[in-house]
Design an enzyme around this catalytic site. Structure first.
Site, short mmCIF file in Angstrom:
data_model
loop_
_atom_site.label_atom_id
_atom_site.label_comp_id
_atom_site.label_asym_id
_atom_site.label_seq_id
_atom_site.Cartn_x
_atom_site.Cartn_y
_atom_site.Cartn_z
N ASN A 70 -14.04 8.32 14.54
CA ASN A 70 -14.33 8.48 12.88
C ASN A 70 -15.66 8.48 12.57
O ASN A 70 -16.14 8.97 11.75
CB ASN A 70 -13.21 7.27 12.17
CG ASN A 70 -11.85 7.50 12.41
OD1 ASN A 70 -11.14 6.45 12.47
ND2 ASN A 70 -11.32 8.64 11.99
N GLY B 225 0.84 -1.25 -0.22
CA GLY B 225 -0.03 0.00 0.09
C GLY B 225 0.86 1.33 0.05
O GLY B 225 1.26 1.94 1.11
N LYS C 68 -10.73 4.84 18.31
CA LYS C 68 -10.64 5.64 16.85
C LYS C 68 -11.73 5.35 16.06
O LYS C 68 -12.09 6.36 15.56
CB LYS C 68 -9.18 4.88 16.02
CG LYS C 68 -8.81 5.54 14.86
CD LYS C 68 -7.66 6.68 15.21
CE LYS C 68 -7.57 7.48 13.89
NZ LYS C 68 -6.69 7.12 12.80
N GLY D 245 0.64 4.34 -0.34
CA GLY D 245 0.02 5.58 -0.46
C GLY D 245 0.59 6.45 0.56
O GLY D 245 1.66 6.32 1.21
P1 NAD Z 1 -4.12 5.92 0.34
O1 NAD Z 1 -5.29 5.71 -0.46
O2 NAD Z 1 -3.22 7.00 0.19
O3 NAD Z 1 -2.90 4.73 0.07
C1 NAD Z 1 -3.53 3.32 0.01
C2 NAD Z 1 -2.54 2.66 -1.05
O4 NAD Z 1 -2.80 1.37 -1.31
C3 NAD Z 1 -2.66 3.47 -2.47
O5 NAD Z 1 -1.41 3.78 -2.88
C4 NAD Z 1 -3.36 2.19 -3.35
O6 NAD Z 1 -2.66 2.11 -4.72
C5 NAD Z 1 -2.49 0.83 -2.61
N1 NAD Z 1 -3.23 -0.31 -3.02
C6 NAD Z 1 -4.78 -0.66 -3.18
N2 NAD Z 1 -5.07 -1.69 -3.23
C7 NAD Z 1 -3.70 -2.26 -3.44
C8 NAD Z 1 -3.22 -3.78 -3.59
N3 NAD Z 1 -4.31 -4.68 -4.05
N4 NAD Z 1 -2.00 -3.93 -3.58
C9 NAD Z 1 -1.18 -3.03 -3.25
N5 NAD Z 1 -1.30 -1.74 -3.17
C10 NAD Z 1 -2.61 -1.36 -3.21
O7 NAD Z 1 -4.40 5.88 1.87
P2 NAD Z 1 -3.67 6.15 3.20
O8 NAD Z 1 -4.25 7.61 3.57
O9 NAD Z 1 -2.44 5.87 3.29
O10 NAD Z 1 -4.49 5.32 4.32
C11 NAD Z 1 -4.00 3.62 4.26
C12 NAD Z 1 -4.75 3.12 5.56
O11 NAD Z 1 -4.49 4.00 6.75
C13 NAD Z 1 -6.28 3.53 5.63
O12 NAD Z 1 -7.22 2.39 6.08
C14 NAD Z 1 -6.40 4.71 6.58
O13 NAD Z 1 -7.73 5.02 7.28
C15 NAD Z 1 -5.42 4.55 7.46
N6 NAD Z 1 -4.88 5.63 8.10
C16 NAD Z 1 -4.25 6.45 7.48
C17 NAD Z 1 -3.75 7.70 8.00
C18 NAD Z 1 -3.03 8.96 7.35
O14 NAD Z 1 -2.57 9.77 8.07
N7 NAD Z 1 -3.08 8.73 5.92
C19 NAD Z 1 -3.56 7.55 9.39
C20 NAD Z 1 -4.34 6.65 10.18
C21 NAD Z 1 -4.74 5.43 9.49
O1 KPL Z 2 -8.74 10.19 11.56
C1 KPL Z 2 -9.39 11.15 10.97
C2 KPL Z 2 -9.57 11.11 9.67
O2 KPL Z 2 -9.64 12.02 9.03
O3 KPL Z 2 -9.88 9.85 9.17
C3 KPL Z 2 -9.61 12.33 12.13
C4 KPL Z 2 -9.43 11.99 13.28
C5 KPL Z 2 -11.08 12.62 12.15
C6 KPL Z 2 -8.99 13.58 11.67
O4 KPL Z 2 -9.16 14.14 10.41
#
Ligand code: NAD
Ligand code: KPL
Length: 298
Positions: free
Chosen positions: A183, A6, A179, A8
């Site tokens: 959310n 992933g 969390k 991302g």
């Molecule tokens: P994102 O969309 O930026 O990244 C997800 C990545 O996964 C993308 O690059 C996508 O191309 C890749 N992906 C999808 N299917 C795939 C596959 N089959 N094989 C390989 N790669 C694949 O999302 P994110 O913001 O990085 O969030 C990821 C998870 O983490 C989510 O569940 C989100 O709620 C959680 N999260 C994110 C944050 C944050 O600050 N971004 C904080 C806490 C929790």
């Molecule tokens: O986790 C969050 C989200 O955007 O998914 C919060 C805590 C609501 C911060 O934006």
């Protein structure tokens, strides 16, 4: 080698902070053909901007730890492709928000060491090849399957090499619930109202539904044995985070603005499903789920 599945915002954050010669990204099965490296600019909170250049994984045999940073709805498919290629002893850490996807993975591979992480770190990707560490937080990691227990300390030590604050958490489910509450009480409102987190607080739609929403969640938590919070405590927690992140665009609003699938099925949608299993009515969670689904591709 630590694998990141992933690539991302969150995956690139951990990849940028882990020891560079020990990290590789796992390509999507549809990557055509995967280039040798993935390069991006990383804006760190403490020490400015760096260029990160990391390999795509060449041999699954090299992996000693897998961090899964796909969205909740992609996680099972992504792991179905990769796990059969990895040794059974490799710990797998799931970073998804919400609930439901973690249990599906643990149920699908009960003999593997599967762990879940709950993190308040914040990362975003304003351009495809620029990743910003937007907020410092903390991360809790805990076991979901029995074979993950003896791996927990080692996994936490490896994640702590980033300099981020990482805690071992024996009881990870209540942490994931904490969390989830936040959310469930912020994300759908910001998505439906198309506003930053803080703006929900004075909005009539939020004000007319938040108490009933908190009643539903409190009843579900009590029935699941996740403490006995009062609805008032849940509302206070939700409103405190909305105030502290007042100018943020929530991940769900961001997904809608970018025409991406949201994680609603794993947040309010998860609460609706749990309610129907436990025979607890969840009309507000259902309403929020329906409204968000009308706004986004599913
Ligand atoms: P994102 O969309 O930026 O990244 C997800 C990545 O996964 C993308 O690059 C996508 O191309 C890749 N992906 C999808 N299917 C795939 C596959 N089959 N094989 C390989 N790669 C694949 O999302 P994110 O913001 O990085 O969030 C990821 C998870 O983490 C989510 O569940 C989100 O709620 C959680 N999260 C994110 C944050 C944050 O600050 N971004 C904080 C806490 C929790
Ligand atoms: O986790 C969050 C989200 O955007 O998914 C919060 C805590 C609501 C911060 O934006």
């Amino acid at each position: 080698m630590i694998g990141i599945l992933g690539a991302g915002s969150l995956g690139r954050l951990w990849a940028a902070l882990l020891p560079q010669h020990q990290v590789a990204f796992l390509p999507r099965p549809d990557a055509d053909p995967a280039p040798a490296t993935l390069s991006y600019t990383f804006e760190s909170i403490q020490d400015g901007q760096h260029t990160i250049s990391l390999p795509w994984l060449q041999s699954p045999d090299d992996l000693s730890l897998l961090l899964v940073t796909t969205k909740a709805g992609d996680t099972l498919d992504a792991l179905q492709h990769w796990l059969p290629q990895l040794r059974e002893s490799v710990p797998v850490v799931l970073f998804q928000n919400g609930l439901g996807s973690q249990q599906r993975v643990a149920d699908a591979w009960p003999a593997r060491p599967i762990l879940a992480a709950s993190t308040t770190e914040g990362a975003n990707r304003p351009e495809p090849n620029r990743v910003v560490h937007a907020g410092i937080g903390e991360t809790w990691v805990g076991p979901l399957t029995p074979s993950a227990r003896p791996k927990l300390a080692g996994v936490v030590a490896q994640l702590a090499t980033t300099g981020l604050v990482v805690h071992a958490e024996d009881q990870i489910l209540p942490r994931l619930w904490q969390k989830l509450v936040v959310n469930a009480g912020i994300n759908p409102f910001t998505a439906i109202l198309d506003c930053p987190n803080g703006d929900i607080l004075a909005n009539d739609f939020f004000l007319s539904h938040i108490d009933s929403l908190c009643n539903e969640i409190a009843e579900l938590m009590a029935a699941e044995g996740i403490g006995i919070p009062t609805p008032g405590e849940l509302r206070q927690r939700i409103e405190a985070v909305a105030r502290n992140t007042a100018r943020n665009t929530s991940s769900m609003r961001g997904d809608i603005l970018n025409r991406r699938r949201t994680e609603i099925d794993f947040i309010n949608g998860y609460l609706v499903q749990l309610g129907s299993r436990l025979d607890i009515p969840t009309p507000v969670n259902q309403l929020l789920t329906d409204k968000v689904k009308q706004l986004s591709p599913h």
